[in-house]
Design an enzyme around this catalytic site. Structure first.
Site, PDB file in Angstrom:
ATOM      1  N   ASP A  90       0.868  -1.162   0.000  1.00  0.00           N
ATOM      2  CA  ASP A  90       0.000   0.000   0.000  1.00  0.00           C
ATOM      3  C   ASP A  90       0.919   1.231   0.000  1.00  0.00           C
ATOM      4  OD1 ASP A  90      -2.371   1.638   0.566  1.00  0.00           O
ATOM      5  OD2 ASP A  90      -1.471   1.851   2.558  1.00  0.00           O
TER       6      ASP A  90
ATOM      7  N   ASP B 128      -0.128   5.150   0.813  1.00  0.00           N
ATOM      8  CA  ASP B 128      -0.339   6.157   1.857  1.00  0.00           C
ATOM      9  C   ASP B 128      -0.333   5.538   3.248  1.00  0.00           C
ATOM     10  OD1 ASP B 128      -0.915   8.627   0.276  1.00  0.00           O
ATOM     11  OD2 ASP B 128      -2.438   7.299  -0.581  1.00  0.00           O
TER      12      ASP B 128
ATOM     13  N   GLY C 218      10.619  13.334  34.332  1.00  0.00           N
ATOM     14  CA  GLY C 218       9.735  12.418  33.602  1.00  0.00           C
ATOM     15  C   GLY C 218       8.394  12.302  34.318  1.00  0.00           C
TER      16      GLY C 218
ATOM     17  N   THR D 169      16.422   7.811  33.455  1.00  0.00           N
ATOM     18  CA  THR D 169      16.317   8.407  32.127  1.00  0.00           C
ATOM     19  C   THR D 169      16.307   9.930  32.245  1.00  0.00           C
ATOM     20  OG1 THR D 169      13.917   8.141  32.223  1.00  0.00           O
ATOM     21  CG2 THR D 169      15.152   6.473  31.018  1.00  0.00           C
TER      22      THR D 169
ATOM     23  N   GLU E  27      12.670   8.981  26.080  1.00  0.00           N
ATOM     24  CA  GLU E  27      13.314   8.711  27.366  1.00  0.00           C
ATOM     25  C   GLU E  27      14.718   8.166  27.169  1.00  0.00           C
ATOM     26  OE1 GLU E  27      10.679   6.575  29.970  1.00  0.00           O
ATOM     27  OE2 GLU E  27       8.980   7.821  29.396  1.00  0.00           O
TER      28      GLU E  27
ATOM     29  N   LEU F 275      21.316   7.702  29.664  1.00  0.00           N
ATOM     30  CA  LEU F 275      22.742   7.912  29.412  1.00  0.00           C
ATOM     31  C   LEU F 275      23.518   6.836  30.151  1.00  0.00           C
ATOM     32  CD1 LEU F 275      21.517  10.468  28.304  1.00  0.00           C
ATOM     33  CD2 LEU F 275      23.360  11.793  29.348  1.00  0.00           C
TER      34      LEU F 275
ATOM     35  N   HIS G 293      26.047   6.024  31.845  1.00  0.00           N
ATOM     36  CA  HIS G 293      27.143   6.571  32.646  1.00  0.00           C
ATOM     37  C   HIS G 293      26.601   6.840  34.049  1.00  0.00           C
ATOM     38  CE1 HIS G 293      30.811   8.962  33.352  1.00  0.00           C
ATOM     39  NE2 HIS G 293      30.019   9.784  34.032  1.00  0.00           N
TER      40      HIS G 293
ATOM     41  N   TYR H 167      18.603  18.172  35.752  1.00  0.00           N
ATOM     42  CA  TYR H 167      17.380  18.744  35.181  1.00  0.00           C
ATOM     43  C   TYR H 167      17.665  20.153  34.673  1.00  0.00           C
ATOM     44  CZ  TYR H 167      14.983  14.899  37.452  1.00  0.00           C
ATOM     45  OH  TYR H 167      14.586  13.652  37.844  1.00  0.00           O
TER      46      TYR H 167
ATOM     47  N   PHE I 223       5.269  -6.045  29.092  1.00  0.00           N
ATOM     48  CA  PHE I 223       5.922  -7.106  29.850  1.00  0.00           C
ATOM     49  C   PHE I 223       4.999  -7.586  30.957  1.00  0.00           C
ATOM     50  CE2 PHE I 223       9.207  -4.774  27.759  1.00  0.00           C
ATOM     51  CZ  PHE I 223      10.114  -5.735  27.359  1.00  0.00           C
TER      52      PHE I 223
END
Ligand code: RBF
Ligand code: MG
Length: 466
Positions: A96, A98, A327, A339, A391, A394, A396, A403, A421
């Protein structure tokens, strides 16, 4: 002689040497295991199915390596039980347009938003489902009625058509569409394009995508058959022009009428819903996938993609940045997954262009440097968020929160679709596995070069981590 563990793929039940030679196309993932697709033109009607990943069978083949894949011919005996319902092998793909190959949704909102405002009405994106997969006439009638417009359906179409066609040049290919077309084209798999749009519109739209027109052996528009989808006509006509049985066609569709049409035509149908959170409505599809990136052609007896590297798919890099925000307060820090959520303000277009899923790349923090990063984009099925979020995690250990700090991301690869899950533990385990996958992959030259991307560097003030 090579020994393969067959992990997944399509096979014939109880193959014996009478099917010799049979071609296996095997895609090794580098550790002696292989994804396997079995293509046996002689024996299409025999049993086929998916191998259970914990089924291990040793087979010996004589193998000749060919551009990274292995063509295996030889005598063999396979005895195993079928663990999933039988699927038919496809030899052609019908697509298809579109919503499947091109991202027309944004265009619809754009054009209708402007048009309806002239009547003092406001386009409500929620009406979009009334147009998906419909013929232009049906879609127009639905909108005229929903917005109680003081014009006939035909007047509406005449007014809106030129607004549409002048925007065709801006319609983007869906992520994975070019890859898919090149892949099947390169393997000599015939492709047809089958859309409810009039043929001239189809040709107009695809003319802005290099190499597409030549890739389709057949193009069928809604104006070339008696009735559009959900009637099977368009798909049956496509199969006829491809000169193949409908049962050996694999349809890829984003809309429910399209899926209905494909099934009514007796074809195998993979749905790629273009509206989020609606996959439960696509019950008649043979499989529902999240985006074209998730298509596994070998499930349908078609050649597997060979561009996955160590569990990751390289994608065209894309960029996003902004201040780190708090978050949804689910205590991802408590879960061990802190995150650095990005504000999605101003990024609605970028967000709508990228399918939800787990991606990875590099992250630049203005005062801290550049770090490896793995992230999810989407609605977090486990939490069923109302908004699509980004989200990034990093990879580390940071001593404190950051923030408000400017975070820049370059996204270089894809890992998997978002999933639900059965327990928070299994979600966490999966996210950690994603982290390890990204960590390892980012050392590969194809991904590591992006660490030096100017977009990241320009935001980093302190060069200690560079
Ligand atoms: N949430 C989901 O519901 N399903 C997922 O498959 C999923 N995958 C994720 C993968 C990564 C790498 C990250 C960083 C997050 C993911 N999330 C997923 C989002 C997660 O539920 C959310 O960030 C929580 O707040 C983590 O505690
Ligand atoms: Mg569609």
């Amino acid at each position: 002689m090579l020994t393969w563990h067959i992990l997944s793929g399509i096979y014939l039940k109880n193959c014996t040497s009478s099917y010799n030679p049979v071609i296996f196309s095997a895609n090794s993932n580098g550790n002696g295991k292989a994804n396997l697709a079995l293509v046996s033109p002689q024996e299409k009607e025999k049993g086929k199915g998916n191998l259970n990943s914990n089924t291990k069978h040793k087979h010996s083949f004589r193998a000749s390596p060919q551009n990274g894949s292995i063509a295996v011919t030889g005598r063999f005996t396979v005895k195993m039980s079928i663990v999933k319902p039988l699927k038919k092998l496809a030899s052609c793909v019908i697509l298809d347009l579109d919503g499947t190959l091109i991202n027309t949704d944004a265009l619809l909102s754009d054009v209708l938003g402007g048009f309806l405002s002239k009547y003092g009405k406001q386009w409500d994106g929620r009406e979009v489902h009334k147009t998906l997969g419909k013929t232009p006439l049906e879609a127009a009638a639905a909108i005229v009625e929903a917005y109680d417009l003081p014009c006939t359906t035909n007047e509406f179409i005449s007014a809106i058509n030129p607004l549409y066609s002048e925007k065709w040049c801006n319609i983007k290919a869906q992520p994975g569409a070019n890859r898919l077309i090149k892949h099947f084209g390169g393997h000599g798999v015939s492709m047809a394009l089958a859309s409810n749009s009039p043929r001239v519109n189809i040709e107009g739209k695809i003319s802005f995508h290099q190499g597409w027109k030549e890739s389709f052996s057949v193009i069928i528009g809604g104006d070339e058959v008696a009735s559009g989808k959900p009637s099977p006509d368009i798909y049956l006509e496509a199969a006829k022009k491809l000169n193949v049985e409908p049962s050996s066609c694999l349809v890829i569709e984003d809309s429910i009428p399209g899926v209905t049409a494909g099934k009514a035509a007796g074809m195998e149908v993979v749905a790629v819903p273009s509206i989020p959170k609606q996959s439960n409505l696509y019950t008649s599809a043979d499989e529902v996938i999240n985006s074209l990136l998730d298509l596994k052609p070998e499930k349908w007896g078609l050649p597997p993609f060979q561009d996955w590297v160590e569990g990751t798919l390289p994608i065209e890099s894309w960029y996003i940045g902004g201040p780190v925000i708090k978050g949804l307060g689910r205590g991802s820090k408590v879960l061990g997954i802190p995150t650095a959520n990005l504000s999605t303000e101003g990024y609605s277009t970028v967000l709508s262009e990228h399918p939800s899923g787990v991606y990875f790349g590099w992250a630049g923090l203005s005062t801290k440097g550049v770090f490896k990063m793995v992230m999810s984009i989407g609605w977090n099925p486990y939490f069923n968020n109302p908004e699509k979020t980004i989200e990034p995690w990093l990879l580390h250990d940071f001593a404190e929160d950051f923030y408000g700090e400017d975070l820049r991301l370059v996204i270089v690869g894809y890992i998997r679709p978002e999933a639900n899950f059965s327990s928070i533990e299994s979600l966490i385990a999966k996210i950690h596995e994603d982290g390890r996958t990204a960590e390892k992959a980012l050392d590969l030259p194809i991904y590591s070069t992006y660490r030096d991307d100017p977009y990241l560097k320009s935001c980093v003030k302190d060069s200690s981590n560079l």
